[in-house]
Design an enzyme around this catalytic site. Structure first.
Site, PDB file in Angstrom:
ATOM      1  N   ASP A 133       0.943  -1.111   0.060  1.00  0.00           N
ATOM      2  CA  ASP A 133      -0.049   0.125   0.321  1.00  0.00           C
ATOM      3  C   ASP A 133       0.831   1.292   0.050  1.00  0.00           C
ATOM      4  O   ASP A 133       0.914   2.119   0.932  1.00  0.00           O
ATOM      5  CB  ASP A 133      -1.041   0.090   1.298  1.00  0.00           C
ATOM      6  CG  ASP A 133      -0.296  -0.108   2.495  1.00  0.00           C
ATOM      7  OD1 ASP A 133       0.981  -0.521   2.642  1.00  0.00           O
ATOM      8  OD2 ASP A 133      -0.709   0.318   3.443  1.00  0.00           O
ATOM      9  N   HIS A 149      10.341  -0.614   9.025  1.00  0.00           N
ATOM     10  CA  HIS A 149       9.186  -1.371   8.755  1.00  0.00           C
ATOM     11  C   HIS A 149       9.136  -2.144   7.541  1.00  0.00           C
ATOM     12  O   HIS A 149       9.971  -3.297   7.523  1.00  0.00           O
ATOM     13  CB  HIS A 149       8.006  -0.336   8.496  1.00  0.00           C
ATOM     14  CG  HIS A 149       7.528   0.214   9.821  1.00  0.00           C
ATOM     15  ND1 HIS A 149       7.364  -0.347  10.998  1.00  0.00           N
ATOM     16  CD2 HIS A 149       7.311   1.619  10.107  1.00  0.00           C
ATOM     17  CE1 HIS A 149       7.198   0.470  12.141  1.00  0.00           C
ATOM     18  NE2 HIS A 149       7.168   1.833  11.628  1.00  0.00           N
TER      19      HIS A 149
END
Ligand SMILES: [Ca+2]
Length: 332
Positions: free
Chosen positions: A9, A253
């Site tokens: 995303d 991340h």
């Protein structure tokens, strides 16, 4: 060679993961499948196309996926973390070229693309999911035999012992579609969870990011789009009086999930049956049965113990591998 479908995303840290996967010599990035998350599905899909064009990866497919979660009402987007455009407000000066081959979206949607690609190459593909788990869950609903054809599933989501980032216990990807996360952890993949326990321990400080700026268009873009993201992290760290806030930095991340594929020995894992809480005060929480039962409550029963959660990692080794990959293998 690791064949990867990256469900994503984009997202600033997604952009880093995409670059890492494209440039690492041990990875063949087959496709980006897009999902809502950091921003809406139109933007995440456009960003996937834009990043592939910018990074010179015209061979990589984009398949568009879910716009909303499986069941719950959508949460708000994280544009305060990633910028209005999802890429640190850097998109507008890098417009798409309409004629670029990869600018076309695949005729299959993300879930069907995952199903078809794994039929073409059973047992060969690693599925790496770094957004809400909606596309993976949808693929599983359409084809329950999917796990038998996937080499492994690697997830950026959840947290076992570290605090969450949307609540004291919940991480954003799981929070944004907890039903999907819970469904995909009900089956035997095996699944590796790269959650906040490890992704918060690989900080990219500004001197690290600045070292990318001279590494071609790819490194230069990662440096520029990280400005907004680093500002968010640094402001938040200062609110908590964190000692590391003196040097602007962001957490790695999503790129840590790519690292878990290519350098598994750098990660320490625990395993057990997993649930993701789908409602209430702990919505989005990963609840891993670290002991292995039995318990009076049976919610974890009949679940595979093949969910592996990374709980520590060789942070310096992972960070340096990421930086070296971008710097030494630049495409453009
Ligand atoms: Ca992401």
């Amino acid at each position: 060679m690791y064949k990867i479908i990256l469900d994503t995303d984009p997202g600033v840290d997604d952009a880093m993961a995409i670059a890492f996967a494209l440039l690492h010599p041990d990875i063949e990035l087959l496709a980006l499948t897009t999902v809502f998350g950091n921003v809406n599905i139109d933007l995440t899909t456009r960003n996937a196309q834009s990043l592939l064009e910018l990074f010179g990866a015209t061979q990589t497919v984009v398949a568009r996926g879910a716009a909303v979660p499986l069941e719950q009402t959508p949460n708000g987007f994280a544009d305060f973390v990633h910028g209005q455009d999802g890429l640190g407000n850097c998109y507008d000066d890098r417009p798409l070229t309409a004629s670029a081959p990869h600018a076309e979206i695949h005729t299959l949607d993300a879930a069907d693309f995952i199903i078809e690609a794994t039929r073409q190459a059973p047992g060969e593909i690693t599925l790496v999911a770094v957004g809400p788990m909606t596309n993976v869950a949808e693929a599983l609903r359409r084809d329950p035999t999917l796990p038998t054809r996937v080499q492994q599933l690697v997830i950026m989501g959840g947290t076992v012992t570290e605090p969450g980032n949307v609540s004291p216990v919940a991480e954003a990807n799981f929070y944004n579609d907890p039903h999907a996360a819970d469904e995909i952890l009900a089956v035997n993949w095996p699944a590796t969870i790269v959650g906040l326990d490890v992704t918060h321990r690989v900080m990219l400080q500004d001197p690290h990011l600045k070292s990318l700026a001279s590494a071609g268009a790819t490194g230069d873009f990662l440096w520029r789009c990280s400005r907004f993201y680093v500002d968010f992290y640094t402001r938040r760290a200062r609110q908590h009086n964190a000692s590391e806030a003196s040097i602007p930095a962001c957490a790695m991340h999503d790129a840590a999930a790519i690292a878990a594929v290519i350098m598994p020995d750098a990660f320490e894992r625990i395993n057990g049956a997993a649930r993701v809480i789908t409602e209430g005060v702990a919505v989005g929480m990963l609840a891993l049965d670290r002991k292995g039962g039995p318990y009076p409550l049976d919610y974890w029963d009949n679940r595979t113990a093949e969910t592996y959660a990374c709980v520590s990692l060789a942070a310096e080794q992972v960070r340096q591998t990421f930086l070296d990959t971008i710097i030494n293998h630049k495409l453009t």
